[in-house]
Write an enzyme that holds these catalytic residues in place. Structure first.
Site, PDB file in Angstrom:
ATOM      1  N   LYS A 122      -8.333 -40.479  57.610  1.00  0.00           N
ATOM      2  CA  LYS A 122      -9.215 -39.310  57.613  1.00  0.00           C
ATOM      3  C   LYS A 122     -10.536 -39.571  58.333  1.00  0.00           C
ATOM      4  O   LYS A 122     -11.232 -38.630  58.709  1.00  0.00           O
ATOM      5  CB  LYS A 122      -9.481 -38.839  56.177  1.00  0.00           C
ATOM      6  CG  LYS A 122      -8.235 -38.233  55.532  1.00  0.00           C
ATOM      7  CD  LYS A 122      -8.540 -37.387  54.324  1.00  0.00           C
ATOM      8  CE  LYS A 122      -7.274 -36.672  53.856  1.00  0.00           C
ATOM      9  NZ  LYS A 122      -7.461 -35.764  52.750  1.00  0.00           N
ATOM     10  N   LYS A 204       2.351 -36.337  57.861  1.00  0.00           N
ATOM     11  CA  LYS A 204       2.724 -35.690  56.596  1.00  0.00           C
ATOM     12  C   LYS A 204       2.267 -34.235  56.586  1.00  0.00           C
ATOM     13  O   LYS A 204       1.260 -33.891  57.208  1.00  0.00           O
ATOM     14  CB  LYS A 204       2.163 -36.456  55.394  1.00  0.00           C
ATOM     15  CG  LYS A 204       0.698 -36.289  55.160  1.00  0.00           C
ATOM     16  CD  LYS A 204       0.309 -36.725  53.746  1.00  0.00           C
ATOM     17  CE  LYS A 204      -1.136 -36.303  53.488  1.00  0.00           C
ATOM     18  NZ  LYS A 204      -1.475 -36.033  52.125  1.00  0.00           N
ATOM     19  N   LYS A 207      -2.490 -29.803  53.684  1.00  0.00           N
ATOM     20  CA  LYS A 207      -3.238 -28.544  53.577  1.00  0.00           C
ATOM     21  C   LYS A 207      -4.188 -28.414  54.760  1.00  0.00           C
ATOM     22  O   LYS A 207      -4.472 -27.324  55.216  1.00  0.00           O
ATOM     23  CB  LYS A 207      -4.089 -28.533  52.302  1.00  0.00           C
ATOM     24  CG  LYS A 207      -3.317 -28.608  51.017  1.00  0.00           C
ATOM     25  CD  LYS A 207      -4.279 -28.354  49.844  1.00  0.00           C
ATOM     26  CE  LYS A 207      -3.851 -29.082  48.604  1.00  0.00           C
ATOM     27  NZ  LYS A 207      -4.399 -30.435  48.498  1.00  0.00           N
TER      28      LYS A 207
HETATM   29  N1  AQP Z   1       3.340 -34.181  52.608  1.00  0.00           N
HETATM   30  C1  AQP Z   1       3.403 -34.567  51.351  1.00  0.00           C
HETATM   31  N2  AQP Z   1       4.566 -35.026  50.837  1.00  0.00           N
HETATM   32  C2  AQP Z   1       4.647 -35.416  49.538  1.00  0.00           C
HETATM   33  N3  AQP Z   1       3.603 -35.362  48.688  1.00  0.00           N
HETATM   34  C3  AQP Z   1       2.424 -34.905  49.156  1.00  0.00           C
HETATM   35  N4  AQP Z   1       1.214 -34.717  48.582  1.00  0.00           N
HETATM   36  C4  AQP Z   1       0.361 -34.235  49.485  1.00  0.00           C
HETATM   37  N5  AQP Z   1       0.971 -34.071  50.667  1.00  0.00           N
HETATM   38  C5  AQP Z   1       2.253 -34.483  50.493  1.00  0.00           C
HETATM   39  C6  AQP Z   1       0.932 -34.999  47.182  1.00  0.00           C
HETATM   40  O1  AQP Z   1       0.286 -33.848  46.651  1.00  0.00           O
HETATM   41  C7  AQP Z   1      -0.639 -34.267  45.657  1.00  0.00           C
HETATM   42  C8  AQP Z   1      -1.950 -33.563  45.833  1.00  0.00           C
HETATM   43  O2  AQP Z   1      -2.624 -34.034  46.899  1.00  0.00           O
HETATM   44  P1  AQP Z   1      -4.170 -33.710  47.091  1.00  0.00           P
HETATM   45  O3  AQP Z   1      -4.434 -32.281  46.944  1.00  0.00           O
HETATM   46  O4  AQP Z   1      -5.007 -34.560  46.206  1.00  0.00           O
HETATM   47  O5  AQP Z   1      -4.477 -34.177  48.545  1.00  0.00           O
HETATM   48  P2  AQP Z   1      -3.643 -34.821  49.632  1.00  0.00           P
HETATM   49  O6  AQP Z   1      -2.731 -35.885  49.173  1.00  0.00           O
HETATM   50  O7  AQP Z   1      -4.623 -35.271  50.657  1.00  0.00           O
HETATM   51  O8  AQP Z   1      -2.802 -33.560  50.055  1.00  0.00           O
HETATM   52  P3  AQP Z   1      -2.933 -32.671  51.315  1.00  0.00           P
HETATM   53  O9  AQP Z   1      -2.087 -31.491  51.116  1.00  0.00           O
HETATM   54  O10 AQP Z   1      -2.708 -33.477  52.540  1.00  0.00           O
HETATM   55  O11 AQP Z   1      -4.426 -32.180  51.267  1.00  0.00           O
HETATM   56  P4  AQP Z   1      -5.618 -32.388  52.272  1.00  0.00           P
HETATM   57  O12 AQP Z   1      -5.158 -31.788  53.556  1.00  0.00           O
HETATM   58  O13 AQP Z   1      -6.763 -31.651  51.654  1.00  0.00           O
HETATM   59  O14 AQP Z   1      -5.871 -33.860  52.383  1.00  0.00           O
HETATM   60  C9  AQP Z   1      -0.736 -35.774  45.732  1.00  0.00           C
HETATM   61  O15 AQP Z   1       0.001 -36.328  44.670  1.00  0.00           O
HETATM   62  C10 AQP Z   1      -0.085 -36.115  47.033  1.00  0.00           C
HETATM   63  O16 AQP Z   1       0.563 -37.367  46.999  1.00  0.00           O
END
Ligand code: AQP
Length: 341
Positions: A122, A204, A207
């Site tokens: 990030k 991956k 969001k």
């Molecule tokens: N692509 C993915 N595949 C499997 N699991 C995923 N998680 C996120 N993306 C995937 C799981 O979702 C949970 C919540 O994650 P988070 O909201 O704390 O943030 P993150 O992991 O950083 O998820 P995002 O969607 O990618 O959000 P942003 O874009 O804001 O960083 C976690 O348990 C994660 O493992």
């Protein structure tokens, strides 16, 4: 909620999700399906981690954050988090999280935080301008988990290093100051632990992806879901088989198909071994649309009742604090902080 899970004989589960955008298929298959299943047998504590969401200052819009926090509450309830069984709350409503994170900041090291893959990812190319909060994110996450004596943390693959770090920090604290914290382990789903972006299958699904074309949201309309799968990037080999390195797009489709139809990836691959990519994409869309539809309907219904969402979250915060406050107190005393007279 009682203090240690040991007193209830049930495992204690903690997991969190950031209100950083709409819930997508990766969040759902990687983490939320586990959240819902674990409610049957464990004492579950689930948090909307808004203090984590403000670590990415690029898109920090206060009004949007408030809206996303409520929307995420509706989505979590919509996918099946049950507030009569689990504790669901907003992280910033329980101030103990931020205070314990400070205590852990004095136990964690700069070196171990700098090695976290998610931080490297990030902050890539902009080291000096990222927030200290982004660097410190895994310490706050450690506080989130250890405050509740959680033994199990259902997460996607991307969070595995953070859970290992939480164990390290907890262990170091216990070693220096006495046994206060329970050490957690990550629980990953058997399939789809890392759902990939449909347009860029080596990244991956996220969001905060730059384009929504490769991200399937729980609230997407059926037509939009079908279109996203139709345009999913595959390869020119033409054969349906599992090979994450050489065929990330096709493997991702098979994993999604397996996870949404309760099959193994191998079964899904065998059943589609003779199909073309077009037929595979149609089959995945036809599995995902009815899988998401009831969750979508329920989330939209719940999102329309803000007062009820706020009531559920206030009740959850009160229950969470019953565990968090005594844990923090024990940590403060163990470190030698003078109790207020
Ligand atoms: N692509 C993915 N595949 C499997 N699991 C995923 N998680 C996120 N993306 C995937 C799981 O979702 C949970 C919540 O994650 P988070 O909201 O704390 O943030 P993150 O992991 O950083 O998820 P995002 O969607 O990618 O959000 P942003 O874009 O804001 O960083 C976690 O348990 C994660 O493992």
């Amino acid at each position: 909620m009682t203090d240690g899970a040991a007193s209830t004989g049930r495992a204690r589960v903690f997991s969190g999700m950031q209100p950083s955008g709409a819930v997508h298929l990766g969040n759902l298959l990687g983490a939320l399906t586990g959240w819902v299943t674990l409610q049957k047998d464990a004492d579950c504590v689930y948090s909307i981690v808004d203090l984590h969401a403000i670590t990415a200052p690029d898109d920090h819009d206060p009004a949007l954050l408030r809206q996303r926090t409520l929307d995420l509450a509706a989505a979590l309830l919509g996918v099946g988090v049950d507030p009569s069984r689990s504790t669901l709350f907003v992280q910033s409503h329980v101030r103990e999280h931020a205070e314990l994170a400070w205590l852990f900041n004095c136990v964690a090291t700069f070196g171990e935080l700098g090695r976290m893959p998610q931080f490297k990812d990030k902050s890539a190319g902009r080291d000096a301008s990222v927030s200290v909060g982004l660097f410190d994110y895994p310490v706050l996450q450690t506080a989130d988990i250890l405050l509740y004596h959680a033994t199990k943390v259902p997460v996607g693959e991307d969070q595995r290093h953070h859970i290992e770090l939480a164990r390290d920090i907890g262990q170091r604290f216990n070693h220096r100051f006495g046994e206060v914290f329970t050490l957690p382990t990550a629980i990953l789903p058997p399939v789809a632990a890392r759902v990939m972006d449909l347009q860029e299958p080596t990244r991956k699904m996220s969001k905060s992806a730059s384009s929504e074309k490769g991200v399937v949201f729980v609230l997407d309309e059926p037509d939009a879901i079908a279109a996203k799968f139709r345009s999913a990037v595959t390869d020119s080999d033409g054969k349906v088989r599992v090979d994450r390195a050489a065929k990330p797009g096709v493997t991702n489709l098979l994993e999604i198909l397996a996870a949404t139809t309760s099959r193994t990836v191998e079964q899904a691959a065998d059943e589609h071994a003779g199909s073309g990519y077009g037929a595979l994409k149609t089959a995945v869309a036809e599995a995902v649309i009815p899988f998401l539809e009831p969750m979508r309907a329920r989330s939209l219904e719940l999102a329309a009742d803000q007062a009820e969402l706020e009531r559920i979250l206030a009740d959850g915060a009160a229950r969470a604090r019953e565990v968090a406050a005594p844990t923090l107190e024990r940590a403060r005393l163990a470190m030698g902080l003078l109790p207020p007279a």
